[in-house]
Design a protein around this motif. Structure first.
Motif, PDB file in Angstrom:
ATOM      1  N   ALA A   1       0.796  -1.138  -0.097  1.00 27.04           N
ATOM      2  CA  ALA A   1      -0.200   0.114  -0.028  1.00 27.04           C
ATOM      3  C   ALA A   1       1.024   1.154   0.100  1.00 27.04           C
ATOM      4  O   ALA A   1       0.567   2.124  -0.545  1.00 27.04           O
ATOM      5  CB  ALA A   1      -0.954  -0.151   1.157  1.00 27.04           C
ATOM      6  N   ILE A   2       2.067   1.344   0.765  1.00 23.86           N
ATOM      7  CA  ILE A   2       3.021   2.460   0.805  1.00 23.86           C
ATOM      8  C   ILE A   2       3.485   2.634  -0.550  1.00 23.86           C
ATOM      9  O   ILE A   2       3.249   3.690  -0.973  1.00 23.86           O
ATOM     10  CB  ILE A   2       4.178   1.936   1.688  1.00 23.86           C
ATOM     11  CG1 ILE A   2       3.468   1.944   2.978  1.00 23.86           C
ATOM     12  CG2 ILE A   2       5.057   3.248   1.754  1.00 23.86           C
ATOM     13  CD1 ILE A   2       4.622   1.474   4.277  1.00 23.86           C
ATOM     14  N   HIS A   3       3.776   1.589  -1.176  1.00 24.95           N
ATOM     15  CA  HIS A   3       4.037   1.806  -2.717  1.00 24.95           C
ATOM     16  C   HIS A   3       3.059   2.142  -3.778  1.00 24.95           C
ATOM     17  O   HIS A   3       3.408   2.891  -4.802  1.00 24.95           O
ATOM     18  CB  HIS A   3       4.956   0.457  -3.276  1.00 24.95           C
ATOM     19  CG  HIS A   3       6.484   0.515  -2.656  1.00 24.95           C
ATOM     20  ND1 HIS A   3       7.170  -0.859  -3.185  1.00 24.95           N
ATOM     21  CD2 HIS A   3       7.133   1.474  -2.422  1.00 24.95           C
ATOM     22  CE1 HIS A   3       8.477  -0.339  -2.789  1.00 24.95           C
ATOM     23  NE2 HIS A   3       8.522   0.944  -2.396  1.00 24.95           N
ATOM     24  N   GLY A   4       1.994   1.791  -3.282  1.00 23.13           N
ATOM     25  CA  GLY A   4       0.817   2.040  -4.195  1.00 23.13           C
ATOM     26  C   GLY A   4       0.766   3.759  -4.019  1.00 23.13           C
ATOM     27  O   GLY A   4       0.542   4.356  -4.900  1.00 23.13           O
ATOM     28  N   TRP A   5       0.862   4.489  -2.857  1.00 24.03           N
ATOM     29  CA  TRP A   5       0.821   5.608  -2.403  1.00 24.03           C
ATOM     30  C   TRP A   5       2.007   6.404  -3.259  1.00 24.03           C
ATOM     31  O   TRP A   5       1.972   7.449  -3.820  1.00 24.03           O
ATOM     32  CB  TRP A   5       0.882   5.998  -1.098  1.00 24.03           C
ATOM     33  CG  TRP A   5      -0.515   5.922  -0.292  1.00 24.03           C
ATOM     34  CD1 TRP A   5      -0.875   4.928   0.479  1.00 24.03           C
ATOM     35  CD2 TRP A   5      -1.690   6.697  -0.612  1.00 24.03           C
ATOM     36  NE1 TRP A   5      -2.291   4.790   0.773  1.00 24.03           N
ATOM     37  CE2 TRP A   5      -2.720   5.983   0.144  1.00 24.03           C
ATOM     38  CE3 TRP A   5      -1.975   7.734  -1.265  1.00 24.03           C
ATOM     39  CZ2 TRP A   5      -3.879   6.568   0.429  1.00 24.03           C
ATOM     40  CZ3 TRP A   5      -3.528   8.460  -1.188  1.00 24.03           C
ATOM     41  CH2 TRP A   5      -4.199   7.614  -0.528  1.00 24.03           C
ATOM     42  N   VAL A   6       3.096   5.840  -3.199  1.00 21.42           N
ATOM     43  CA  VAL A   6       4.304   6.377  -3.892  1.00 21.42           C
ATOM     44  C   VAL A   6       3.997   6.497  -5.048  1.00 21.42           C
ATOM     45  O   VAL A   6       4.228   7.543  -5.846  1.00 21.42           O
ATOM     46  CB  VAL A   6       5.723   5.497  -3.692  1.00 21.42           C
ATOM     47  CG1 VAL A   6       6.708   6.112  -4.478  1.00 21.42           C
ATOM     48  CG2 VAL A   6       5.917   5.682  -2.172  1.00 21.42           C
ATOM     49  N   ILE A   7       3.461   5.472  -6.022  1.00 25.17           N
ATOM     50  CA  ILE A   7       3.253   5.398  -7.358  1.00 25.17           C
ATOM     51  C   ILE A   7       2.050   6.719  -7.678  1.00 25.17           C
ATOM     52  O   ILE A   7       2.453   7.401  -8.640  1.00 25.17           O
ATOM     53  CB  ILE A   7       2.811   4.071  -8.020  1.00 25.17           C
ATOM     54  CG1 ILE A   7       3.988   2.755  -7.665  1.00 25.17           C
ATOM     55  CG2 ILE A   7       2.266   3.953  -9.304  1.00 25.17           C
ATOM     56  CD1 ILE A   7       3.581   1.369  -7.750  1.00 25.17           C
ATOM     57  N   LEU A   8       0.931   6.374  -6.768  1.00 26.64           N
ATOM     58  CA  LEU A   8       0.052   7.556  -7.216  1.00 26.64           C
ATOM     59  C   LEU A   8       0.530   9.000  -6.931  1.00 26.64           C
ATOM     60  O   LEU A   8       0.170   9.881  -7.958  1.00 26.64           O
ATOM     61  CB  LEU A   8      -1.117   7.119  -6.027  1.00 26.64           C
ATOM     62  CG  LEU A   8      -2.150   8.146  -6.082  1.00 26.64           C
ATOM     63  CD1 LEU A   8      -2.833   8.058  -7.342  1.00 26.64           C
ATOM     64  CD2 LEU A   8      -3.302   7.954  -4.973  1.00 26.64           C
ATOM     65  N   MET A   9       1.256   9.288  -6.082  1.00 24.62           N
ATOM     66  CA  MET A   9       1.792  10.698  -5.810  1.00 24.62           C
ATOM     67  C   MET A   9       2.756  11.041  -6.973  1.00 24.62           C
ATOM     68  O   MET A   9       2.771  11.979  -7.533  1.00 24.62           O
ATOM     69  CB  MET A   9       2.507  10.898  -4.350  1.00 24.62           C
ATOM     70  CG  MET A   9       1.490  10.933  -3.573  1.00 24.62           C
ATOM     71  SD  MET A   9       1.833  10.531  -1.787  1.00 24.62           S
ATOM     72  CE  MET A   9       3.248  11.653  -1.459  1.00 24.62           C
ATOM     73  N   PHE A  10       3.662   9.790  -7.238  1.00 26.15           N
ATOM     74  CA  PHE A  10       4.764  10.146  -8.453  1.00 26.15           C
ATOM     75  C   PHE A  10       3.926  10.683  -9.787  1.00 26.15           C
ATOM     76  O   PHE A  10       4.357  11.459 -10.247  1.00 26.15           O
ATOM     77  CB  PHE A  10       5.603   9.040  -8.553  1.00 26.15           C
ATOM     78  CG  PHE A  10       6.710   9.074  -9.309  1.00 26.15           C
ATOM     79  CD1 PHE A  10       7.953   9.303  -8.883  1.00 26.15           C
ATOM     80  CD2 PHE A  10       6.746   8.986 -10.796  1.00 26.15           C
ATOM     81  CE1 PHE A  10       9.062   9.458  -9.564  1.00 26.15           C
ATOM     82  CE2 PHE A  10       7.695   8.911 -11.558  1.00 26.15           C
ATOM     83  CZ  PHE A  10       9.020   9.371 -11.015  1.00 26.15           C
ATOM     84  N   ALA A  11       2.895   9.784  -9.949  1.00 23.42           N
ATOM     85  CA  ALA A  11       2.298  10.133 -11.230  1.00 23.42           C
ATOM     86  C   ALA A  11       1.609  11.127 -11.346  1.00 23.42           C
ATOM     87  O   ALA A  11       1.522  12.020 -12.214  1.00 23.42           O
ATOM     88  CB  ALA A  11       1.547   8.605 -11.588  1.00 23.42           C
ATOM     89  N   SER A  12       0.821  11.491 -10.398  1.00 25.33           N
ATOM     90  CA  SER A  12      -0.004  12.411  -9.996  1.00 25.33           C
ATOM     91  C   SER A  12       0.763  14.126 -10.129  1.00 25.33           C
ATOM     92  O   SER A  12       0.426  14.999 -10.802  1.00 25.33           O
ATOM     93  CB  SER A  12      -0.764  12.690  -8.667  1.00 25.33           C
ATOM     94  OG  SER A  12      -1.565  11.494  -8.450  1.00 25.33           O
ATOM     95  N   LEU A  13       2.131  13.795  -9.626  1.00 26.94           N
ATOM     96  CA  LEU A  13       2.800  15.105  -9.712  1.00 26.94           C
ATOM     97  C   LEU A  13       3.071  15.414 -11.115  1.00 26.94           C
ATOM     98  O   LEU A  13       3.188  16.593 -11.807  1.00 26.94           O
ATOM     99  CB  LEU A  13       4.253  14.683  -9.135  1.00 26.94           C
ATOM    100  CG  LEU A  13       5.205  16.074  -9.027  1.00 26.94           C
ATOM    101  CD1 LEU A  13       4.601  17.298  -8.227  1.00 26.94           C
ATOM    102  CD2 LEU A  13       6.627  15.617  -8.432  1.00 26.94           C
ATOM    103  N   ILE A  14       3.620  14.578 -11.895  1.00 28.21           N
ATOM    104  CA  ILE A  14       3.961  14.493 -13.121  1.00 28.21           C
ATOM    105  C   ILE A  14       2.555  14.729 -14.061  1.00 28.21           C
ATOM    106  O   ILE A  14       2.739  15.808 -15.090  1.00 28.21           O
ATOM    107  CB  ILE A  14       4.559  13.406 -13.852  1.00 28.21           C
ATOM    108  CG1 ILE A  14       5.855  13.139 -13.130  1.00 28.21           C
ATOM    109  CG2 ILE A  14       4.775  13.223 -15.322  1.00 28.21           C
ATOM    110  CD1 ILE A  14       6.783  11.975 -13.414  1.00 28.21           C
TER     111      ILE A  14
END
Lengths: 309, 554
Positions: free
Chosen positions: B37-50
């Motif tokens: 789940a932590i990595h889910g959030w990391v991916i979500l935030m990384f992609a959202s930022l871009i």
């Protein structure tokens, strides 16, 4: 667009290609390259012929030398045993008490002991046997099961609470968790245990403390004497620690003593008979008592520190 | 930078980031009871930022057609900055754990700061973060110039670069929170591995598309090496990471291999990661930037080719030398030894080809620290390949295996070869790409060179000593036929060497900090005069038949 040019510095022609200004000389590969590669290849071929090398459908080529690393290991083990033969038989065939009196054997023990002890025991007991919180010190004069080489040998062989069928069993019951004692009795008996080694506690100057210690004493007489003895001197038959000295495995503070009484203790020591050769167990059994002798001489300062913890 | 993308590319990019963000959200939701789940959030935030940055820039004017007559260098610039960022992170963590070896309490009692979690942050940080970004960035540069063709589109290089960095972020953050599949240099778990496959396939296709558009009749040897790097790393990565995840909501997976097959697959991967990531890729870099900087022709075209095929063919067999004296059957070990020995010759062929290329330019090596970085890199390449083959011989290995000698050997290759060729390349590339006549400070390049070289030598000498002392202590018997030293004795004996290694590493970290400062000042300020003096290192014109690319249709 392929234009060969002569390089002015080396005198070689270029290949005529140019990649963003980079060109290549069309010079020969130095003969040394081929010679070195031939040597390396011939070395490899020789190696393949001599040693097990290429796989086939059923097996692999065995090599002319008949070399087999499993055989080599077997041979090395035999040699290793031969190197220990001069003392092995004597140790195998002699009792521990006799060995302890033999000066020559004890010289061997002192030579071989430190590396053996550090590889197998120091992880819990410290490199000098000084112990740590929750791990008994082996370089003082407090012993749970006695410090005769025979007792140590038995402990090493079978361990304590180790799951071995002949293991030494030593379990301090969980008086609090099992409901045997209420919290007031536990507090009082802990205070009484402290008073056994500390004359300042319950000496009468503080009346309420005195009453608690007295109450603790009667709890002690009812619950604890069976293992720890009527005076708290402990009993090496059960591995019950002496409560009157200043050596503590889990700690002396009231809080720790209460924890011990509430939840019980069952320290574990693994058994070593499957891991170490019997002769090495004997050497270690003779070596461990020398730790306290050495500590008397060299580490009296360290010891006082450990004891007070 | 986003302004350079066409409207279609911007829309596609937003679509991709939204898709990736949705995958992240999926993991964050279904894996909420798991570390994934932590990595889910990391991916979500990384992609959202871009996605946010893209959306903000969507109304920027459409880039002019004229851009198609120039090489596309924005991803290369970003790659250099990212590479330096990961270099600082990876090398600092490396020196931290080096000090931890000398002073074990340097973990602050925190799980994330334990040696076992920090070490892969160091190794992945420098190999993938620093090295990988440098390879991706320089390969974009080199393939365009040597093909005389612009990248076929502007989106896929960004996808490769940013996607690869997402993989690096997942890897490093995963180690810190305790996600690992315990395979050395292949620690990231299944979802990160699958992501890397997608990124890497895009990279391969991008490279092949550029080659197909080339306007040079021949393919330059640097491209052979880069292509071998991309192709073989894909094969290695996929095979070694074959695993079955416990479920889609769990970070944990189980390898398809077990026992000695697992060990052999892992070291086939591990050794060829050295071969094709840390050797082939960086040889590609060397074959372009060294002759370019020295302004000399390659010493021998034929030796480039014969060494290329030697290295690619022979390296594949050398993995078993990591498993000498283990359960691995001896015939496999034999093949590992012999192929490692034969490997010296093509390796030295490449190192020799580099050094002989400098004939006629040695005065430049003396005066120019940038070229000297590359020259020393070639020397260290030769030294460490010789050392590696030497250590692959079984009796030598019985002394060196499991000791710090191995660590010293790896760093002679990593610090001396990989990082030195990269620094030399960056000092060439930064002024070229940002259109300056030279780096902000030549003195700082010199300073970096000497700090780094001194650091490496301290590092190597201390670990050679450490390794040989360890190896000898472990095999010393007393007259009674018993071990003379406990393992702990050998650990205590390491303290002075570990201390010296920490100093050497610190000097190396200091060196890269100097580089970062120098690069920053070059990009940010440069000098007004130097801008006027700037001469483009690029010849000829870019291929003009670009109209088939995604961008041109807009």
């Amino acid at each position: 667009m392929s234009v060969e040019e002569r390089d002015r510095y080396t005198g070689h022609m270029t290949t005529g290609h140019s990649w963003n200004g980079i060109t290549e000389l069309n010079s020969r590969v130095p003969r040394l390259w081929y010679i070195c590669f031939a040597i390396a290849f011939l070395f490899s071929v020789a190696y393949w012929v001599l040693m097990p090398a290429w796989p086939g459908m059923e097996s692999h080529t065995q090599g002319l030398l008949g070399f087999d690393q499993k055989k080599v290991v077997k041979q090395q083990r035999i040699e290793a045993e031969q190197n220990t033969a001069m003392w092995r038989d004597q140790i195998t065939n002699t009792s521990l008490s006799e060995l302890a009196d033999n000066a020559e054997v004890m010289t061997l023990v002192r030579r071989a002991g430190p590396a053996l002890f550090e590889d197998n025991c120091a992880g819990c007991h410290g490199d000098l046997g000084q112990g740590a919180t929750n791990y008994p010190s082996l370089n003082d004069d407090a012993w749970l099961w006695g410090n005769e080489p025979e007792s140590i040998y038995k402990t090493l062989q079978h361990g304590i609470n180790s799951g071995h069928s002949q293991a030494r069993i030593a379990q301090m019951p969980a008086f609090g968790n099992s409901g045997l004692l209420d919290s007031e009795s536990i507090h009082d008996v802990a205070l009484y245990v402290q008073s056994l080694s500390n004359p300042l506690i319950g000496n009468g100057s503080n009346v309420s403390e005195l009453l608690q210690v007295n109450n603790g004493k009667s709890v002690y007489q009812a619950q604890c004497v069976a293992c720890h003895g009527s005076n708290g001197q402990g009993n090496p038959l059960f591995g019950a620690p002496n409560l009157t000295d200043t050596h503590w495995i889990y700690g002396y503070p009231l809080k720790t003593l209460i924890e011990t009484i509430v939840a019980g203790r069952a320290g574990q020591m693994p058994y070593w008979e499957d891991r170490l050769d019997d002769n090495l167990l004997k050497i270690l059994s003779l070596y461990v008592p020398t730790l306290s002798e050495d500590a008397e001489i060299h580490h009296s300062d360290d010891r006082t520190k450990t004891d007070n913890s | 930078m986003i302004g350079q993308l066409t409207l279609l590319e911007r829309r596609l990019a937003i679509a991709i980031t939204v898709l990736v963000a949705m995958v992240g959200a999926f993991f964050a939701l279904v894996g909420r009871d798991d570390l994934i789940a932590i990595h889910g959030w990391v991916i979500l935030m990384f992609a959202s930022l871009i996605a946010f940055l893209l959306c903000r820039a969507i109304r920027l004017p459409i880039p002019p057609e004229a851009r198609l007559r120039e090489y596309y260098d924005d991803p290369t610039k970003a790659g250099i900055v990212l590479s330096l960022f990961w270099g600082v992170v990876g090398m600092s963590v490396g020196d931290w754990i080096a000090w931890m070896m000398a002073y074990p309490d340097f973990t602050f009692d925190a799980a994330w700061a334990s040696y076992g979690r920090l070490r892969p942050v160091h190794t992945s940080g420098v190999i993938f973060g620093f090295g990988g970004n440098a390879l991706i960035a320089t390969s974009f540069h080199v393939m365009q110039r040597t093909c005389r063709a612009r990248l076929p589109d502007q989106l896929s290089p960004w996808f490769v670069l940013i996607g690869f960095n997402l993989f690096c972020v997942l890897a490093a953050s995963g180690y810190l929170i305790g996600i690992t599949q315990s395979k050395e240099y292949a620690e990231p778990e299944w979802y990160a591995d699958i992501w890397l496959v997608i990124v890497w396939a895009t990279y391969l296709v991008l490279y092949l598309r550029t080659l197909a558009r080339r306007r040079e009749p021949h393919i330059y040897v640097a491209n052979w090496y880069y292509l071998a790097f991309i192709l073989v790393v894909a094969v290695l990565h996929i095979v070694n990471n074959l695993a079955v995840p416990v479920s889609f909501s769990s970070a944990k997976s189980y390898s398809l291999f077990s026992g000695v097959q697992d060990a052999m697959t892992q070291w086939w991967y591990g050794h060829n990661a050295v071969a094709f990531f840390l050797t082939a890729g960086f040889l590609g870099m060397m074959y372009y930037f060294l002759p370019k900087r020295a302004e000399r022709p390659i010493f021998s075209y034929r030796m480039s080719i014969i060494s290329f095929w030697g290295i690619t063919f022979i390296y594949m067999w050398a993995g078993p030398h990591h498993l000498h004296y283990t359960a691995l059957p001896q015939w496999v070990q034999t093949l590992g030894v012999t192929f490692s020995i034969m490997l010296i010759v093509p390796s030295w062929g490449s190192a020799g080809n580099a050094l002989l290329t400098l004939n006629g330019a040695w005065h430049k090596v003396r005066d120019d620290a940038t070229l000297r970085f590359m020259m020393v890199a070639a020397v260290f390449y030769g030294l460490s390949t010789f050392e590696g083959s030497f250590m692959a011989i079984r009796p030598v290995n019985s002394l060196s295996h499991y000791t710090d000698w191995t660590i010293g050997h790896v760093h002679s290759g990593a610090l001396g070869w990989v990082a030195f060729i990269t620094f030399g390349t960056f000092y060439c590339l930064v002024p070229w790409l940002w259109k300056r006549s030279q780096m902000y400070s030549k003195f700082l390049v010199e300073l970096h060179f000497w700090f780094a070289l001194t650091g490496i030598i301290i590092y190597l000498v201390s670990l050679w000593n450490a390794g040989i002392v360890q190896g000898l202590m472990w095999r010393t018997y007393t007259e009674d036929g018993l071990l003379a030293y406990s393992f702990q004795d050998s650990v205590e004996a390491m303290h002075p060497y570990y201390f010296a290694r920490g100093i050497g590493g610190l000097m190396y970290v200091f060196g890269i900090l100097i580089a970062v400062y120098n690069v920053y000042m070059t990009i940010r300020f440069g000098t007004k005069e130097s801008d006027i003096e700037f001469k483009s290192p690029d010849e000829g014109v870019v291929a003009s038949k670009l109209e088939t690319s995604t961008g041109a249709t807009q």
